[in-house]
Design a protein around this motif. Sequence first.
Motif, PDB file in Angstrom:
ATOM      1  N   VAL A 100       0.830  -1.209   0.000  1.00  0.00           N
ATOM      2  CA  VAL A 100       0.000   0.000   0.000  1.00  0.00           C
ATOM      3  C   VAL A 100       0.866   1.262   0.000  1.00  0.00           C
ATOM      4  N   VAL A 101       1.983   1.233   0.718  1.00  0.00           N
ATOM      5  CA  VAL A 101       2.790   2.451   0.875  1.00  0.00           C
ATOM      6  C   VAL A 101       4.092   2.409   0.068  1.00  0.00           C
ATOM      7  N   ARG A 102       4.170   1.560  -0.943  1.00  0.00           N
ATOM      8  CA  ARG A 102       5.400   1.411  -1.737  1.00  0.00           C
ATOM      9  C   ARG A 102       5.877   2.747  -2.304  1.00  0.00           C
ATOM     10  N   GLN A 103       4.977   3.523  -2.894  1.00  0.00           N
ATOM     11  CA  GLN A 103       5.363   4.828  -3.470  1.00  0.00           C
ATOM     12  C   GLN A 103       5.829   5.790  -2.384  1.00  0.00           C
ATOM     13  N   GLU A 104       5.153   5.747  -1.245  1.00  0.00           N
ATOM     14  CA  GLU A 104       5.537   6.619  -0.125  1.00  0.00           C
ATOM     15  C   GLU A 104       6.946   6.263   0.359  1.00  0.00           C
ATOM     16  N   LEU A 105       7.261   4.962   0.436  1.00  0.00           N
ATOM     17  CA  LEU A 105       8.597   4.537   0.852  1.00  0.00           C
ATOM     18  C   LEU A 105       9.650   4.958  -0.166  1.00  0.00           C
TER      19      LEU A 105
END
Length: 129
Positions: A100-105
């Motif tokens: 879910v947070v791949r882009q945020e990471l």
Amino acid sequence: MAGPSRARQYLRGERDVRGLAAAAAPAGQDSHGLFADLAASWRLARAYLRGDYRAVRLRSVLAVLGGLLYFLSPVDLIPDVIALLGLTDDAIVLSLVFGVVRQELAGFRAWEFESSQLDVTVLSTVREG
């Protein structure tokens, strides 16, 4: 005479570093992995709570914190004392969170890299001056 190397261009800020990690990884291979994502998530949560990094949605921070709390919690769907199976539910929850947070990471890692390069530049300037 040839111009500066690509490495020097990155260090000088003449090239965008955000795609550097993705470009360095072999095609089709995850360049980070579960444990690297876990470490990056921990750093992201700490940076967010300190106020150092705010370029992330609150929903993503809450998902990361929830995943980390589940991972660290002694209460699991499958107890950790059961060999291999005990860690399976932790790995599944963390994989879902990181999906879910791949882009945020990725954005956070780019920010970390840029910040570390700025620190190196400042230190070099101080040492030379």
